[in-house]
Write a protein that holds these residues in place. Structure first.
Motif, PDB file in Angstrom:
ATOM      1  N   VAL A   1     -12.637  -6.439  -4.859  1.00 26.56           N
ATOM      2  CA  VAL A   1     -12.557  -5.143  -4.182  1.00 26.56           C
ATOM      3  C   VAL A   1     -11.096  -5.052  -3.716  1.00 26.56           C
ATOM      4  CG1 VAL A   1     -13.456  -3.735  -2.641  1.00 26.56           C
ATOM      5  CG2 VAL A   1     -14.910  -5.321  -3.555  1.00 26.56           C
ATOM      6  N   LEU A   2     -10.595  -3.735  -4.516  1.00 30.71           N
ATOM      7  CA  LEU A   2      -9.302  -3.480  -3.959  1.00 30.71           C
ATOM      8  C   LEU A   2      -9.726  -2.290  -3.167  1.00 30.71           C
ATOM      9  CD1 LEU A   2      -7.628  -3.456  -7.248  1.00 30.71           C
ATOM     10  CD2 LEU A   2      -7.361  -5.080  -5.665  1.00 30.71           C
ATOM     11  N   ALA A   3      -9.508  -2.447  -1.595  1.00 26.74           N
ATOM     12  CA  ALA A   3      -9.858  -1.640  -0.667  1.00 26.74           C
ATOM     13  C   ALA A   3      -8.417  -0.897  -0.381  1.00 26.74           C
ATOM     14  CB  ALA A   3     -10.456  -2.346   0.568  1.00 26.74           C
ATOM     15  N   MET A   4      -8.554   0.309  -0.598  1.00 27.16           N
ATOM     16  CA  MET A   4      -7.281   1.194  -0.363  1.00 27.16           C
ATOM     17  C   MET A   4      -7.645   2.231   0.715  1.00 27.16           C
ATOM     18  SD  MET A   4      -5.984   1.563  -4.219  1.00 27.16           S
ATOM     19  CE  MET A   4      -7.813   1.944  -4.885  1.00 27.16           C
ATOM     20  N   MET A   5      -6.577   2.070   1.724  1.00 25.10           N
ATOM     21  CA  MET A   5      -7.087   3.615   2.730  1.00 25.10           C
ATOM     22  C   MET A   5      -5.579   4.119   3.155  1.00 25.10           C
ATOM     23  SD  MET A   5      -9.228   3.218   6.199  1.00 25.10           S
ATOM     24  CE  MET A   5      -8.123   2.049   7.036  1.00 25.10           C
ATOM     25  N   ASP A   6      -5.568   5.403   3.291  1.00 24.14           N
ATOM     26  CA  ASP A   6      -4.625   6.028   3.996  1.00 24.14           C
ATOM     27  C   ASP A   6      -4.539   5.684   5.468  1.00 24.14           C
ATOM     28  OD1 ASP A   6      -2.994   7.941   4.980  1.00 24.14           O
ATOM     29  OD2 ASP A   6      -4.126   9.709   4.640  1.00 24.14           O
ATOM     30  N   THR A   7      -3.319   5.202   6.149  1.00 24.79           N
ATOM     31  CA  THR A   7      -3.249   4.884   7.461  1.00 24.79           C
ATOM     32  C   THR A   7      -2.458   5.578   7.983  1.00 24.79           C
ATOM     33  OG1 THR A   7      -1.699   3.018   6.781  1.00 24.79           O
ATOM     34  CG2 THR A   7      -4.011   2.443   7.077  1.00 24.79           C
ATOM     35  N   SER A   8      -2.119   6.777   7.473  1.00 26.13           N
ATOM     36  CA  SER A   8      -1.070   7.757   8.213  1.00 26.13           C
ATOM     37  C   SER A   8      -1.842   8.214   9.736  1.00 26.13           C
ATOM     38  CB  SER A   8      -0.676   9.034   6.962  1.00 26.13           C
ATOM     39  OG  SER A   8      -2.169   9.752   7.020  1.00 26.13           O
ATOM     40  N   ALA A   9      -0.772   9.318  10.263  1.00 28.97           N
ATOM     41  CA  ALA A   9      -1.387   9.608  11.413  1.00 28.97           C
ATOM     42  C   ALA A   9      -2.814  10.473  11.636  1.00 28.97           C
ATOM     43  CB  ALA A   9      -0.380  10.268  12.338  1.00 28.97           C
ATOM     44  N   SER A  10      -2.969  11.138  10.307  1.00 29.89           N
ATOM     45  CA  SER A  10      -4.210  12.049  10.196  1.00 29.89           C
ATOM     46  C   SER A  10      -5.459  11.118  10.179  1.00 29.89           C
ATOM     47  CB  SER A  10      -3.914  12.683   8.964  1.00 29.89           C
ATOM     48  OG  SER A  10      -3.903  11.965   7.906  1.00 29.89           O
ATOM     49  N   MET A  11      -5.319   9.725   9.776  1.00 27.08           N
ATOM     50  CA  MET A  11      -6.603   9.069   9.755  1.00 27.08           C
ATOM     51  C   MET A  11      -6.882   8.418  11.189  1.00 27.08           C
ATOM     52  SD  MET A  11      -8.116   8.893   6.839  1.00 27.08           S
ATOM     53  CE  MET A  11      -8.697   7.267   6.381  1.00 27.08           C
ATOM     54  N   GLY A  12      -7.823   8.975  11.931  1.00 30.42           N
ATOM     55  CA  GLY A  12      -7.760   8.476  13.318  1.00 30.42           C
ATOM     56  C   GLY A  12      -8.997   7.459  13.251  1.00 30.42           C
ATOM     57  N   ALA A  13      -9.601   7.010  14.640  1.00 28.05           N
ATOM     58  CA  ALA A  13     -10.634   6.016  14.556  1.00 28.05           C
ATOM     59  C   ALA A  13     -11.737   6.462  13.887  1.00 28.05           C
ATOM     60  CB  ALA A  13     -10.921   5.892  16.206  1.00 28.05           C
ATOM     61  N   PHE A  14     -12.465   7.495  13.956  1.00 25.11           N
ATOM     62  CA  PHE A  14     -13.551   7.966  13.087  1.00 25.11           C
ATOM     63  C   PHE A  14     -13.347   7.771  11.733  1.00 25.11           C
ATOM     64  CE2 PHE A  14     -15.993  10.923  10.933  1.00 25.11           C
ATOM     65  CZ  PHE A  14     -17.235  10.793  10.909  1.00 25.11           C
TER      66      PHE A  14
ATOM     67  N   ALA B   1      -5.312  -5.693  10.106  1.00 28.08           N
ATOM     68  CA  ALA B   1      -4.263  -4.521  10.245  1.00 28.08           C
ATOM     69  C   ALA B   1      -4.697  -3.369   9.352  1.00 28.08           C
ATOM     70  CB  ALA B   1      -3.124  -5.065   9.333  1.00 28.08           C
ATOM     71  N   PHE B   2      -5.522  -3.640   8.236  1.00 28.54           N
ATOM     72  CA  PHE B   2      -6.095  -2.370   7.414  1.00 28.54           C
ATOM     73  C   PHE B   2      -7.037  -1.451   8.210  1.00 28.54           C
ATOM     74  CE2 PHE B   2      -9.320  -0.498   4.698  1.00 28.54           C
ATOM     75  CZ  PHE B   2      -8.727  -0.504   3.488  1.00 28.54           C
ATOM     76  N   PHE B   3      -7.693  -1.973   9.403  1.00 29.47           N
ATOM     77  CA  PHE B   3      -8.549  -1.016  10.220  1.00 29.47           C
ATOM     78  C   PHE B   3      -8.077  -0.634  11.536  1.00 29.47           C
ATOM     79  CE2 PHE B   3     -11.767  -3.005   7.170  1.00 29.47           C
ATOM     80  CZ  PHE B   3     -12.161  -2.154   6.946  1.00 29.47           C
ATOM     81  N   SER B   4      -6.907  -1.187  11.929  1.00 30.39           N
ATOM     82  CA  SER B   4      -6.437  -1.035  13.308  1.00 30.39           C
ATOM     83  C   SER B   4      -5.050  -0.417  13.244  1.00 30.39           C
ATOM     84  CB  SER B   4      -6.217  -2.376  13.818  1.00 30.39           C
ATOM     85  OG  SER B   4      -5.501  -3.305  13.433  1.00 30.39           O
ATOM     86  N   LYS B   5      -4.296  -0.504  12.128  1.00 30.72           N
ATOM     87  CA  LYS B   5      -2.782  -0.018  12.226  1.00 30.72           C
ATOM     88  C   LYS B   5      -2.738   1.418  11.887  1.00 30.72           C
ATOM     89  CE  LYS B   5       1.767  -1.243  10.449  1.00 30.72           C
ATOM     90  NZ  LYS B   5       2.571  -2.201   9.437  1.00 30.72           N
ATOM     91  N   GLY B   6      -1.813   2.209  12.614  1.00 32.03           N
ATOM     92  CA  GLY B   6      -1.723   3.729  12.482  1.00 32.03           C
ATOM     93  C   GLY B   6      -0.394   3.853  12.205  1.00 32.03           C
ATOM     94  N   GLU B   7       0.080   4.754  11.160  1.00 30.28           N
ATOM     95  CA  GLU B   7       1.383   5.037  10.768  1.00 30.28           C
ATOM     96  C   GLU B   7       1.740   6.510  10.984  1.00 30.28           C
ATOM     97  OE1 GLU B   7       3.513   2.782  10.146  1.00 30.28           O
ATOM     98  OE2 GLU B   7       2.265   1.044   9.433  1.00 30.28           O
ATOM     99  N   SER B   8       2.873   6.984  11.213  1.00 29.97           N
ATOM    100  CA  SER B   8       3.165   8.190  11.304  1.00 29.97           C
ATOM    101  C   SER B   8       3.907   8.770  10.021  1.00 29.97           C
ATOM    102  CB  SER B   8       4.155   8.481  12.346  1.00 29.97           C
ATOM    103  OG  SER B   8       5.368   7.809  12.291  1.00 29.97           O
ATOM    104  N   GLY B   9       4.028   9.930   9.790  1.00 25.21           N
ATOM    105  CA  GLY B   9       4.823  10.438   8.511  1.00 25.21           C
ATOM    106  C   GLY B   9       3.878  11.136   7.516  1.00 25.21           C
ATOM    107  N   GLY B  10       4.207  11.219   6.371  1.00 26.73           N
ATOM    108  CA  GLY B  10       3.472  11.854   5.225  1.00 26.73           C
ATOM    109  C   GLY B  10       2.707  10.907   4.627  1.00 26.73           C
ATOM    110  N   THR B  11       1.858  11.449   3.570  1.00 29.80           N
ATOM    111  CA  THR B  11       0.848  10.533   2.701  1.00 29.80           C
ATOM    112  C   THR B  11       1.151  10.947   1.218  1.00 29.80           C
ATOM    113  OG1 THR B  11      -0.673  10.870   4.385  1.00 29.80           O
ATOM    114  CG2 THR B  11      -1.369  10.122   2.244  1.00 29.80           C
ATOM    115  N   ILE B  12       1.417   9.615   0.449  1.00 32.09           N
ATOM    116  CA  ILE B  12       1.849   9.548  -0.970  1.00 32.09           C
ATOM    117  C   ILE B  12       0.561   8.668  -1.467  1.00 32.09           C
ATOM    118  CG2 ILE B  12       2.988   9.245  -2.734  1.00 32.09           C
ATOM    119  CD1 ILE B  12       5.559  10.069  -1.151  1.00 32.09           C
ATOM    120  N   CYS B  13      -0.541   9.180  -1.978  1.00 30.46           N
ATOM    121  CA  CYS B  13      -1.769   8.249  -2.336  1.00 30.46           C
ATOM    122  C   CYS B  13      -1.211   7.439  -3.560  1.00 30.46           C
ATOM    123  CB  CYS B  13      -2.903   9.053  -2.631  1.00 30.46           C
ATOM    124  SG  CYS B  13      -3.606   9.954  -1.182  1.00 30.46           S
TER     125      CYS B  13
END
Length: 390
Positions: free
Chosen positions: A218-231, A272-284
């Motif tokens: 499984v290649l689990a990919m997730m956006d971890t930018s600032a818009s992706m919150g805890a929920f 890190a996948f589920f806890s790390k948050g980043e700032s900035g934009g998003t390039i999927c």
């Protein structure tokens, strides 16, 4: 016939079906448990106690009481046993729904004031993750499942296939040893187990089971930018948790690669996948480039069933969407399917989802998750059973 030869017989008129009452109640209880699990699946699948504990906890669900039916007798001095006073005429109203019409009565849970009538009994029953899995997985099926080049996998499970007189004491078969000693002593007229001699000892032997099976990744990919919150991250975690357990029912070996991205993508640990948050934009597209790179380096499509899944809130740079579509097609050529889950609880417009709606390929599946219960509906959407298997 003499008195010594007379025999007394007792004919029982007892209803022996009552002896099965405990068994029948247990069966009825188990059926109610299964029914309650099925009705509560959307909530159970997203239950935080399960997701955060890696599936080791039990959860509780409310189930109606299993009280037996009872006959209630009227001890008042009325003309007849039952409801009413016995003076009713044809056409009289003999009963009203609680709280209907004039003179409504205060009942349990009726209106804002405290009720004075008993409510419906229920109790909480513990449910194991295995029971939830049984109910959930019977509704799912892997799409586009392909036979891959099989690799040798030595399972940790051993298969006991013989009993011998020689072996290690740690492998002694106690039951067979006792039976052998008991039979030998019985031949000598002694109804006892002891003494036990060396010739009585029996030992288990086994073989390591080698099975040929295909692997999955499984290649689990997730956006971890600032818009992706805890929920948003919790929804993704919940989905990948159940997806992992479901795939393990189909494959002996399932591997995970976690790819986190904002404007750049990198392979990270699960934590890190589920806890790390980043700032900035998003390039999927950065995540898709990384996924293709990981496949090229580690997972040959001829040997692996590959499942890329991307979770995002859909806030991607518009100019990047065309590249994303091209890369998704490249990933689908190497994979069994491609899944895109968009966590969008506000029904807002998403440029990425709008672009993906133009993809017409049976391997591509998408779902918008608005609340926790949608984890269950997303699982059913991505792993939907075909008509011939329903």
């Amino acid at each position: 016939m003499s008195n010594e030869q007379e025999h007394n017989f007792v004919v029982s008129q007892e209803n022996w079906s009552l002896h099965r009452k405990g068994y029948q109640d247990q069966q009825r209880h188990n059926e109610k448990i299964k029914d309650a699990i099925k009705k509560n699946l959307p909530d159970l699948v997203s239950e935080e106690n399960i997701i955060m504990s890696n599936g080791k906890d039990m959860v509780k669900i409310p189930i109606r009481s299993l009280d037996e039916y009872k006959i209630r007798y009227n001890y008042e001095k009325s003309k007849h046993v039952g409801q009413g006073n016995g003076d009713s005429e044809v056409g009289d109203v003999v009963a009203r729904a609680p709280g209907s019409g004039d003179g409504q009565q205060a009942g349990a849970g009726n209106g804002k004031k405290a009720g004075d009538k008993p409510g419906q009994d229920y109790y909480e029953s513990e449910v194991s993750i295995a029971e939830i899995e049984e109910a959930l997985f019977q509704e799912l099926e892997l799409p586009n499942l392909k036979e891959k080049e099989k690799s040798e996998i030595i399972t940790e499970k051993v298969e006991f296939n013989d009993v011998r007189k020689k072996g290690l004491m740690g492998n002694v078969d106690k039951k067979r040893t006792i039976l052998t000693a008991l039979k030998r002593n019985a031949r000598d007229g002694k109804a006892q187990i002891t003494p036990i001699y060396n010739d009585d000892l029996r030992f288990k032997t086994w073989n390591e089971v080698i099975r040929h099976d295909s692997k999955a990744v499984v290649l689990a990919m997730m956006d971890t930018s600032a818009s992706m919150g805890a929920f948003e991250k919790y929804i993704a975690r919940s989905f990948f948790f159940w997806m992992n357990r479901f795939l393990k029912t189909k494959y002996e070996s399932v591997e995970f690669e976690f790819i986190a991205h904002h404007t750049e993508a990198k392979v990270v640990t699960e934590e890190a996948f589920f806890s790390k948050g980043e700032s900035g934009g998003t390039i999927c597209s950065s995540a898709y480039y990384k996924a293709l790179e990981v496949i090229e380096e580690k997972y040959n499509p001829s040997r692996y069933n590959i499942y890329p899944f991307h979770f995002s809130d859909g806030e991607n740079i518009s100019s990047d969407n065309k590249t994303c579509i091209e890369l998704v097609h490249q990933l689908m050529e190497k994979s069994n399917m491609f899944g895109y889950g968009e966590v969008n609880g506000y029904n807002r417009y998403s440029t990425l989802m709008n672009a993906y709606k133009t993809i017409e390929d049976p391997k591509f599946k998408h779902y918008v998750l608005k609340e926790k219960a949608d984890v269950y509906h997303a699982m059913k959407s991505f792993f939907k059973k075909t008509a011939e298997h329903v």
